[in-house]
Design a protein around this motif. Structure first.
Motif, PDB file in Angstrom:
ATOM      1  N   PRO A 550      47.167  36.297  52.556  1.00 37.77           N
ATOM      2  CA  PRO A 550      46.844  35.632  53.830  1.00 37.77           C
ATOM      3  C   PRO A 550      47.124  36.489  55.055  1.00 37.77           C
ATOM      4  O   PRO A 550      46.634  36.179  56.145  1.00 37.77           O
ATOM      5  N   ASN A 551      47.887  37.574  54.904  1.00 35.78           N
ATOM      6  CA  ASN A 551      48.258  38.405  56.045  1.00 35.78           C
ATOM      7  C   ASN A 551      47.554  39.754  56.084  1.00 35.78           C
ATOM      8  O   ASN A 551      47.871  40.583  56.940  1.00 35.78           O
ATOM      9  N   SER A 552      46.624  40.003  55.170  1.00 32.14           N
ATOM     10  CA  SER A 552      45.913  41.281  55.169  1.00 32.14           C
ATOM     11  C   SER A 552      44.568  41.100  54.478  1.00 32.14           C
ATOM     12  O   SER A 552      44.209  40.003  54.053  1.00 32.14           O
ATOM     13  N   GLU A 553      43.835  42.197  54.363  1.00 32.20           N
ATOM     14  CA  GLU A 553      42.541  42.150  53.681  1.00 32.20           C
ATOM     15  C   GLU A 553      42.661  42.304  52.172  1.00 32.20           C
ATOM     16  O   GLU A 553      41.660  42.269  51.456  1.00 32.20           O
ATOM     17  N   ASN A 554      43.868  42.497  51.654  1.00 36.48           N
ATOM     18  CA  ASN A 554      44.060  42.834  50.249  1.00 36.48           C
ATOM     19  C   ASN A 554      43.806  41.650  49.325  1.00 36.48           C
ATOM     20  O   ASN A 554      44.098  40.499  49.666  1.00 36.48           O
ATOM     21  N   ILE A 555      43.262  41.974  48.157  1.00 37.96           N
ATOM     22  CA  ILE A 555      43.045  41.007  47.081  1.00 37.96           C
ATOM     23  C   ILE A 555      43.782  41.528  45.855  1.00 37.96           C
ATOM     24  O   ILE A 555      43.655  42.705  45.495  1.00 37.96           O
ATOM     25  N   ALA A 556      44.553  40.666  45.196  1.00 34.65           N
ATOM     26  CA  ALA A 556      45.235  41.023  43.954  1.00 34.65           C
ATOM     27  C   ALA A 556      44.499  40.386  42.787  1.00 34.65           C
ATOM     28  O   ALA A 556      44.220  39.186  42.803  1.00 34.65           O
ATOM     29  N   ALA A 557      44.180  41.203  41.795  1.00 34.65           N
ATOM     30  CA  ALA A 557      43.495  40.715  40.598  1.00 34.65           C
ATOM     31  C   ALA A 557      44.285  41.160  39.375  1.00 34.65           C
ATOM     32  O   ALA A 557      44.657  42.339  39.264  1.00 34.65           O
ATOM     33  N   ILE A 558      44.561  40.229  38.481  1.00 35.30           N
ATOM     34  CA  ILE A 558      45.277  40.527  37.235  1.00 35.30           C
ATOM     35  C   ILE A 558      44.317  40.315  36.084  1.00 35.30           C
ATOM     36  O   ILE A 558      43.704  39.256  35.954  1.00 35.30           O
ATOM     37  N   THR A 559      44.182  41.343  35.269  1.00 34.29           N
ATOM     38  CA  THR A 559      43.254  41.303  34.141  1.00 34.29           C
ATOM     39  C   THR A 559      44.024  41.165  32.841  1.00 34.29           C
ATOM     40  O   THR A 559      45.209  41.501  32.764  1.00 34.29           O
ATOM     41  N   GLN A 560      43.320  40.688  31.812  1.00 36.68           N
ATOM     42  CA  GLN A 560      43.923  40.479  30.506  1.00 36.68           C
ATOM     43  C   GLN A 560      43.245  41.374  29.487  1.00 36.68           C
ATOM     44  O   GLN A 560      42.015  41.458  29.435  1.00 36.68           O
ATOM     45  N   SER A 561      44.052  42.065  28.673  1.00 40.60           N
ATOM     46  CA  SER A 561      43.536  42.905  27.596  1.00 40.60           C
ATOM     47  C   SER A 561      44.332  42.621  26.329  1.00 40.60           C
ATOM     48  O   SER A 561      45.250  41.803  26.322  1.00 40.60           O
ATOM     49  N   SER A 562      44.017  43.321  25.278  1.00 41.23           N
ATOM     50  CA  SER A 562      44.699  43.080  24.004  1.00 41.23           C
ATOM     51  C   SER A 562      46.145  43.549  24.008  1.00 41.23           C
ATOM     52  O   SER A 562      46.958  43.069  23.219  1.00 41.23           O
ATOM     53  N   VAL A 563      46.479  44.488  24.890  1.00 41.88           N
ATOM     54  CA  VAL A 563      47.843  45.023  24.925  1.00 41.88           C
ATOM     55  C   VAL A 563      48.702  44.404  26.012  1.00 41.88           C
ATOM     56  O   VAL A 563      49.910  44.602  26.047  1.00 41.88           O
TER      57      VAL A 563
END
Length: 791
Positions: A550-563
């Motif tokens: 909410p305080n910047s342009e940043n987006i955090a994305a968490i991905t899922q893999s087999s490990v």
């Protein structure tokens, strides 16, 4: 500027308090419990955490009092060490390096130089009970490699091991077998309970579900039991007819502990709670951690008012959890019905929640579905009441949609003229709810009503979100994203990639507000440009969590893999990530949230600047709460020894200001500067030995307060021989004069100021006191303050 360090994943709080049995101090004043990598020391009277014992590098797996010194505590950890603590002062005394992973800890009063630990034999499910000799040494870290095995093939749970009276033997159960080892004879006897032999036993029946733990009272005259019924049962004299109950403890009882003095019991519960109970079976205190007994349907939210983490709590409640103090603030009862603990009963679930209008409004959705065609749905909108400092139910809507509600969001734009709430549902509609005047002849009131209903070709509505300025509303209908004008509710444009249903949807912020981001179930991350109504970029990424800062342009994305799970931080305007961290955890991440910082950080590295204004928290499938930091847990939590420093620990009281925490930073006023130079300066309190000793000496070794009072007050008084750096020695003679001509005194005083200015000060101009000011100053010189010394 913060030095560049590697960003690491740390446990930020909310760790399990019910992982092991809690332990009482010998005087019952404190209770100890493991909490992740730490041991927490709580007061049994006030429920406050008085110390956090930190030093282990991995999960703490066992704690026990030192049998030879009840003011000390042993702990063991999966990091392969045994540590000895002074829990009164929160100081680490010694570290014994065993070298192998430790799973449980036991102590005996007859074995002062050794402890018992549970270790893994190498195979995943094979554990042994071993004795570890603790060598005596003056060094703080000692090797403790001398192990002797006691029992083989024991259960991993420490509840399945018990030592006999005076340490004559130890018994362990696994499967249907009981093994007993006699220390004097050094022999092991095994019994099989699953055969046809008849044993002498007593059967006590009341529990209708699984019994989770047992404990005897100190005298052995009573047996305590607890389980899934959330009821503590005391069997007096081990007789079925003599039983007492403490019901409605809220969640499954997993552990029962008894204080060495016998005056207190405590129960650890599956909802991460510890209940302290008096001997007469009356609950006296509750220590509540982050509730983890239920599924998290609401996700992670931040209360705009308290900055607390908000999510599903105990059944039917929202819990408000302080991330700073690592404790639960309070629970908000949403469903407002008594919870019935029955595994076969279909319960009412709190499924959605959202804050709006800077915390003034809270919307919740609850549902119950016993059969596929029997859906019970209810939406409640709560208003924050400043008088009661809590949320009050304002509007209740039965069946706001004909099918499950998939998303809801408020329009939180700063320039928004009216309050707006949007709900999306599987019934193919999204509804716009607005705040209207609901006053009548009796009182003035406001309420929420439906203002608009939208749909798109009868597709299921799956997500909804407002743009930062509130001018646009994005609603996803399965594979299609629609954009609506929030003023006229006119459909502006649609986006469709045919890459699966939209799983997540969010607008960019600040300079990236013209972008819209969407994640599909087929693992495609798309970024659309709202000005050109075209796809800006897309990438193949299996995103499970996507959260905007909410305080910047940043987006955090968490991905899922087999490990495991990976983190990507990026701006919608650039497809190249700002920061990537692989394998943040091995398990699946379910939710994430950005928490604005009270004091912004300042990282020099461009890759770390996404942590400047906000901190990112995420919740895993096992409900572990983690965050990203450049500090280790030991650095993040202030050591207890450092908390003794007065400048960092005192509250805002008169004594706090006396210590000078908030001294005036700006001295631009020349009048104040002149007065400070002319008058006697108070000595710096941190240089006074009396105050230093008072603040840095442990409280339990200090003399009585009556003895310290006179010494402390005298240390604050100014000696008649003390002179400031700017004071002229002639001022003393001037104070001793009882009667003299006013004009002569005025002239002398002015001359002395000028002399001092010429010799000691670099200022060119000093404020000249008027005659009235000098007369007032003379009155204060003649006041006798010697009475303070008698206090």
């Amino acid at each position: 500027m913060v030095e560049e360090e590697g960003i690491r994943v740390v446990r930020c709080g909310g760790s399990e308090l019910n992982f092991r049995r809690a332990v009482f101090s010998a005087d019952s004043k404190y209770i100890f419990c493991v909490s992740g990598d730490f041991i927490k020391v709580y007061s049994t009277a006030t429920e406050e955490c008085v110390h956090i014992l930190q030093g282990h590098r991995n999960l703490v797996t066992g704690i026990q009092l030192n049998p030879s010194n009840h003011l000390q505590l042993y702990s063991c950890s999966a990091d392969g060490t045994i540590k000895l603590w002074d829990y009164i002062d929160g100081i680490l005394i010694k570290t014994f390096r065993v070298g192998c992973e430790l799973h449980a800890l036991f102590t005996l009063s007859c074995a002062e130089d050794s402890v018992f630990v549970m270790i893994n034999k190498g195979k995943p499910d094979v554990f042994q009970l071993a004795s570890v000799k603790l060598p005596k040494s003056s060094s703080q870290e000692i090797e403790a490699k001398e192990l002797s095995f006691v029992l083989d093939y024991v259960n991993q749970s420490p509840k399945c091991i018990a030592f006999g009276n005076e340490g004559e033997y130890v018994a362990a159960v696994r499967d249907f077998y009981l093994s007993v080892y006699f220390f004097k004879k050094k022999t092991t006897t095994r019994r099989n309970f699953d055969d046809e032999k008849k044993y002498t036993y007593t059967c006590l029946h009341w529990h209708h579900d699984l019994v989770m733990d047992l404990a005897f009272s100190v005298t052995g005259s009573s047996l305590l039991s607890g389980g899934r019924e959330s009821v503590l049962v005391e069997w007096r004299e081990a007789a079925e007819k003599n039983k007492e109950f403490l019901p409605r403890l809220g969640a499954t009882i997993e552990h029962i502990s008894v204080s060495p003095a016998g005056d207190l019991f405590c129960t650890s519960h599956s909802d991460n709670k510890i209940t302290i109970i008096h001997r007469n079976l009356e609950a006296s205190a509750v220590i509540q951690g982050l509730v983890k007994d239920r599924s998290i349907f609401t996700g992670l939210m931040i209360d705009p008012r308290t900055k607390a983490l908000v999510l599903n709590g105990k059944p039917g409640h929202l819990q408000f959890y302080s991330l700073q103090s690592d404790k639960q603030l309070y629970n908000l009862d949403i469903i407002q019905q008594e919870y019935i603990n029955d595994s076969g009963l279909i319960q009412i679930e709190l499924t959605k929640a959202a804050f709006g209008c800077y915390g003034n409004w809270l919307a919740t959705v609850e549902q119950r579905q016993e059969k596929e065609t029997e859906l019970e749905l209810q939406m409640k909108i709560w208003m924050y009441n400043k008088k009661t400092q809590g949320f009050v139910l304002n509007t209740k809507v039965n069946m706001p949609h004909e099918d499950h509600i998939t998303a809801l969001c408020f329009c939180n734009a700063e320039k928004s003229e009216s309050s707006t709430l949007v709900t999306a549902s599987k019934d193919g509609h999204f509804k716009v709810w607005i705040l209207t005047d609901d006053s009548d002849i009796y009182k003035k009131a406001v309420g929420w009503t439906c203002d608009f209903v939208g749909s798109y070709h009868k597709y299921q509505a799956t997500n909804c979100c407002f743009s930062e300025d509130g001018s646009l509303l994005a609603v996803s209908f399965e594979e299609i994203v629609t954009i609506w004008d929030s003023e006229t509710w006119e459909l502006k444009c649609t986006f469709c990639q045919r890459a699966g249903k939209i799983r997540h949807l969010c607008f960019g912020r600040l300079t990236c507000s013209k972008y819209l981001l969407g994640v599909t179930e087929n693992g495609i991350l798309c970024c659309w440009n709202l000005l050109s109504c075209a796809l800006e970029w897309s990438t193949k990424l299996n995103v499970r969590v996507m959260e905007p800062d909410p305080n910047s342009e940043n987006i955090a994305a968490i991905t899922q893999s087999s490990v495991g799970s990976d983190l990507f931080v990026f701006k919608p305007s650039e497809p190249r990530p700002l920061y990537i961290q692989k394998n943040i955890c091995r398990e699946e991440v379910l939710w994430g949230v950005f928490v604005p910082r009270d004091v912004p950080e300042s990282f020099t590295s461009e890759a770390h600047q996404w942590l400047n204004r906000s901190q990112f928290y995420f919740l895993t499938k096992s409900q572990s709460l983690l965050t990203f930091s450049t500090q280790s847990p030991e650095e993040k939590l202030t050591p207890t020894s450092k908390q003794l420093l007065a400048e960092e620990s005192l509250p805002t009281t008169p004594f706090y200001f006396l210590l000078g925490k908030h001294r005036q930073q700006q001295q631009n006023d020349k009048l104040n500067e002149a007065l400070e130079n002319e008058l006697v300066q108070l000595p710096l309190t941190e240089n006074i030995p009396a105050i230093s000793e008072l603040l840095r000496t442990p409280a339990h070794v200090l003399p009585s307060a009556s003895f310290l009072c006179s010494m402390f007050v005298n240390s604050l008084l100014l000696s008649t021989e003390t002179k400031s750096a700017e004071e002229n020695p002639d001022d003393v003679d001037m104070e001793e004069e009882k009667e003299s001509d006013d004009s002569d005194e005025e002239n002398n005083f002015t001359e002395k100021i000028q002399d001092t200015n010429n010799t000691d000060l670099e200022e060119d101009i000093i404020h000249q006191l008027s005659k009235s000011e000098e007369k007032e100053l003379k009155k204060f010189r003649k006041v006798d303050y010697s009475w303070i010394a008698a206090l």
